[in-house]
Design a protein around this motif. Structure first.
Motif, PDB file in Angstrom:
ATOM      1  N   THR A 162      31.815  38.214  46.520  1.00  0.00           N
ATOM      2  CA  THR A 162      32.322  39.306  45.674  1.00  0.00           C
ATOM      3  C   THR A 162      32.058  40.679  46.301  1.00  0.00           C
ATOM      4  OG1 THR A 162      30.282  39.472  44.379  1.00  0.00           O
ATOM      5  CG2 THR A 162      31.969  37.924  43.596  1.00  0.00           C
ATOM      6  N   SER A 181      37.509  44.067  51.504  1.00  0.00           N
ATOM      7  CA  SER A 181      38.790  43.370  51.443  1.00  0.00           C
ATOM      8  C   SER A 181      39.426  43.280  52.831  1.00  0.00           C
ATOM      9  CB  SER A 181      39.743  44.099  50.493  1.00  0.00           C
ATOM     10  OG  SER A 181      40.164  45.324  51.059  1.00  0.00           O
ATOM     11  N   MET A 204      38.068  27.152  42.816  1.00  0.00           N
ATOM     12  CA  MET A 204      37.762  28.581  42.903  1.00  0.00           C
ATOM     13  C   MET A 204      36.356  28.790  43.457  1.00  0.00           C
ATOM     14  SD  MET A 204      39.567  29.995  39.423  1.00  0.00           S
ATOM     15  CE  MET A 204      39.101  31.694  39.819  1.00  0.00           C
ATOM     16  N   ARG A 249      34.082  34.950  35.562  1.00  0.00           N
ATOM     17  CA  ARG A 249      33.664  36.294  35.976  1.00  0.00           C
ATOM     18  C   ARG A 249      34.740  37.336  35.700  1.00  0.00           C
ATOM     19  NH1 ARG A 249      29.414  36.779  40.809  1.00  0.00           N
ATOM     20  NH2 ARG A 249      28.245  34.859  40.444  1.00  0.00           N
ATOM     21  N   GLY A 270      38.757  39.177  36.111  1.00  0.00           N
ATOM     22  CA  GLY A 270      39.439  39.867  37.211  1.00  0.00           C
ATOM     23  C   GLY A 270      40.463  39.016  37.916  1.00  0.00           C
ATOM     24  N   PHE A 271      40.975  37.981  37.229  1.00  0.00           N
ATOM     25  CA  PHE A 271      41.943  37.075  37.846  1.00  0.00           C
ATOM     26  C   PHE A 271      43.277  37.112  37.103  1.00  0.00           C
ATOM     27  CE2 PHE A 271      37.803  35.276  38.957  1.00  0.00           C
ATOM     28  CZ  PHE A 271      37.952  35.077  40.322  1.00  0.00           C
ATOM     29  N   TYR A 284      44.862  34.051  41.187  1.00  0.00           N
ATOM     30  CA  TYR A 284      44.682  35.134  42.155  1.00  0.00           C
ATOM     31  C   TYR A 284      43.626  36.104  41.661  1.00  0.00           C
ATOM     32  CZ  TYR A 284      49.266  33.738  43.842  1.00  0.00           C
ATOM     33  OH  TYR A 284      50.322  33.021  44.324  1.00  0.00           O
ATOM     34  N   SER A 285      42.873  36.656  42.571  1.00  0.00           N
ATOM     35  CA  SER A 285      42.084  37.845  42.276  1.00  0.00           C
ATOM     36  C   SER A 285      43.049  39.008  42.113  1.00  0.00           C
ATOM     37  CB  SER A 285      41.119  38.119  43.429  1.00  0.00           C
ATOM     38  OG  SER A 285      40.821  39.494  43.510  1.00  0.00           O
ATOM     39  N   ARG A 315      42.483  42.095  42.315  1.00  0.00           N
ATOM     40  CA  ARG A 315      42.239  43.089  43.369  1.00  0.00           C
ATOM     41  C   ARG A 315      43.007  42.717  44.638  1.00  0.00           C
ATOM     42  NH1 ARG A 315      38.540  42.804  47.471  1.00  0.00           N
ATOM     43  NH2 ARG A 315      37.616  40.941  46.532  1.00  0.00           N
ATOM     44  N   GLU A 316      42.919  41.444  45.019  1.00  0.00           N
ATOM     45  CA  GLU A 316      43.601  41.017  46.252  1.00  0.00           C
ATOM     46  C   GLU A 316      45.111  40.961  46.064  1.00  0.00           C
ATOM     47  OE1 GLU A 316      40.584  38.279  48.723  1.00  0.00           O
ATOM     48  OE2 GLU A 316      41.040  37.471  46.731  1.00  0.00           O
ATOM     49  N   GLU A 334      38.456  34.851  46.804  1.00  0.00           N
ATOM     50  CA  GLU A 334      37.883  34.304  45.578  1.00  0.00           C
ATOM     51  C   GLU A 334      38.510  32.974  45.158  1.00  0.00           C
ATOM     52  OE1 GLU A 334      37.507  37.411  42.646  1.00  0.00           O
ATOM     53  OE2 GLU A 334      37.284  38.920  44.215  1.00  0.00           O
TER      54      GLU A 334
END
Length: 513
Positions: free
Chosen positions: A33, A37, A123, A129, A131-132, A150-151, A153-154, A345
């Protein structure tokens, strides 16, 4: 050392500097985490070299991507299910070279389902957690649900990278008119589908255009959208792009002239439909946008005059492999395999997308440098006649050529859609073609071919569609001995005899087991 060896060494050194040892094999989920990136690495690479990553030498791109693959394997090994899978195939550490990478087993939809549905045991960073985003497939061939995680963020990183690429290297040359410029998509009946979320996410990040995620549109809605001043591009599934002349029947000449780019989804658009589009929209260029559930932008056609698809550098590792999972040579056909490079992730290594591709020479500058490939059909586009397997794409091309020669009927120009039905138990292979005048075309072809002409057409065409490994069987006598009956059937457009998926796609082959 030769200059090439120096370049390889310098590229590997820079890649190791960008992804240092302490990041290569994280020791815990918490470490994952905290990793920078991969998009940051691409940007840093551009800053250090003074060249945008997309235009960096291929050797440097390959070195950084391979370093990233080593890191992804290290991350995947933190997960018990991935660790068990990789250990079974002898993978206990990051691969030392691409040959070792190719020992990693190919994943398919079953693996994807096991890893990312139900308990989502594949995963690395647990779902709880947060954020997906969960994305569903809208076009699975087996009718079973299929999801991927998917994350967020990514996912945002990949949208930004792919959108910037489209603006710089694809749409920029076609949407040159005065502002405003428009980019529409008619994808997705509901937003959980990959087509609605992922492709829309990319298109919304193309710089300098106004994005509209329209969803399915009616004729009045299309007319309204096309009334906006400025040049326009529209992306949709192949079937919806083919319908645009019909939907746009009420458009003004000015609105028609403002349509500059028609982008169709994965697959191929029949020549008949291309001709209709270009006759109706005088300035349109037709381009392919190739995507899949696990890959928001696999390849883009950059030039309407060339069918080659270009990978977005730094987005995915795109492999074209043989039956052993090894890379094919340039000019050879193989299975399309994709590994998402932005997937700390929830990694999914070496996923088969169900498509066949021909590997083409890379674009090697000046300017853009990237890998290229060309669509050759779905993996399922195979005709099984007893123990022999025939490429349906090649079989159609051979049948079309022989029919045109014998009767003057060109299916690429006459047919809206074509589809093979293979009834294995009844031993009947039928090619259905949807045409405007089904009765007239049937009569004309029957006159030209005669009583046994259809059978002769198939037995002469099919040998050229056998695979390399079956070519010793490639003769008309062997096909006669299969006991198959062959039919060529013309039906009206939109005939229910041609089977379509729930999302309106027309598979080339329907196999009846």
């Amino acid at each position: 050392m030769t200059m090439t060896e120096l370049d390889i060494a310098a590229s590997a050194e820079l890649a190791a500097r960008l992804i240092p040892e302490e990041e290569l094999r994280p020791r815990s989920v918490d470490d994952v985490t905290r990793l920078p990136s991969f998009s940051e690495k691409l940007e840093e690479c551009g800053r250090l070299t003074g060249t945008p990553y997309c235009e960096s030498p291929l050797g440097l791109q390959n070195a950084l991507v391979f370093r990233r693959l080593q890191q992804l394997v290290g991350i995947a090994l933190l997960n018990p299910l991935w660790r068990e899978r990789l250990h079974y195939f002898g993978i206990r550490d990051a691969p030392a070279d691409m040959s070792e990478w190719e020992r990693i087993p190919l994943s398919d939809k079953t693996v994807q389902r096991d890893m990312f549905m139900g308990p989502r045991a594949g995963m690395v960073v647990p779902l709880d957690r947060g954020g997906f985003e969960v994305v569903a497939s809208g076009g699975t061939g087996d009718g079973m649900p299929l999801e991927i995680v998917y994350s967020l963020r990514e996912l945002r990183d990949t949208y930004r990278i792919a959108g910037a690429f489209m603006g710089a290297y694809q749409l920029g040359r076609y949407l040159r008119g005065p502002a405003p410029r428009w980019l529409f998509t008619t994808l997705a009946d509901y937003q959980m589908w990959s087509s609605g979320t992922m492709v829309g996410g990319v298109l919304s990040q193309v710089p300098g255009v106004n994005y509209i995620g329209a969803g399915p549109v009616s004729a009045p809605v299309l007319e309204h959208m096309f009334s906006y001043p400025g040049h326009k591009a529209l992306m949709g599934i192949t079937a919806s792009i083919a319908l645009l002349p019909e939907l746009g029947a009420g458009l003004t000449p000015q609105a028609r002239a403002s349509f500059r780019v028609a982008m169709y989804g994965s697959g191929s658009l029949p020549q008949r439909k291309r001709d209709e589009l270009q006759a109706f929209f005088p300035n349109v260029s037709i381009l392919s946008y190739f995507a899949a559930t696990q890959a928001e932008c696999v390849g883009l056609q950059l030039d309407h005059a060339s069918p080659a698809l270009s990978a977005v550098p730094g987005l995915h590792l795109v492999e074209i492999v043989d039956e052993h999972g090894r890379a094919v040579a340039e000019g050879e056909e193989g299975e399309l395999v994709v590994t998402r490079l932005h997937a700390d992730e929830a990694p999914l290594l070496r996923l088969k997308l169900g498509d066949r591709m021909i590997r083409r020479p890379a674009l090697d500058g000046p300017g853009l440098r990237t890998e290229r490939f060309e669509f050759a059909g779905r993996t399922a586009d195979v005709l099984h006649l007893n123990d022999s397997q025939y490429s349906a794409t090649l079989a159609y091309a051979a049948l079309r050529a022989r029919l045109r020669s014998a009767s003057g009927v060109d299916l690429d120009l006459a047919a809206h859609e074509v589809q093979f039905h293979n009834h294995r138990e009844d031993r009947t292979l039928t090619l259905l073609a949807a045409v405007d005048d089904a009765e007239g075309t049937t009569a004309a072809v029957e006159r030209a071919l005669g009583a046994s002409g259809t059978r002769r057409l198939f037995t002469q065409a099919l040998p050229s569609s056998l695979s390399l490994f079956n070519d010793r069987e490639a003769n008309a006598v062997a096909i006669e001995q299969t006991g198959y009956e062959f039919r060529l059937v013309f039906v009206p457009p939109s005939s229910p005899q041609i089977e379509r998926t729930t999302v309106g796609k027309t598979p080339l082959v329907r196999d009846r087991g």
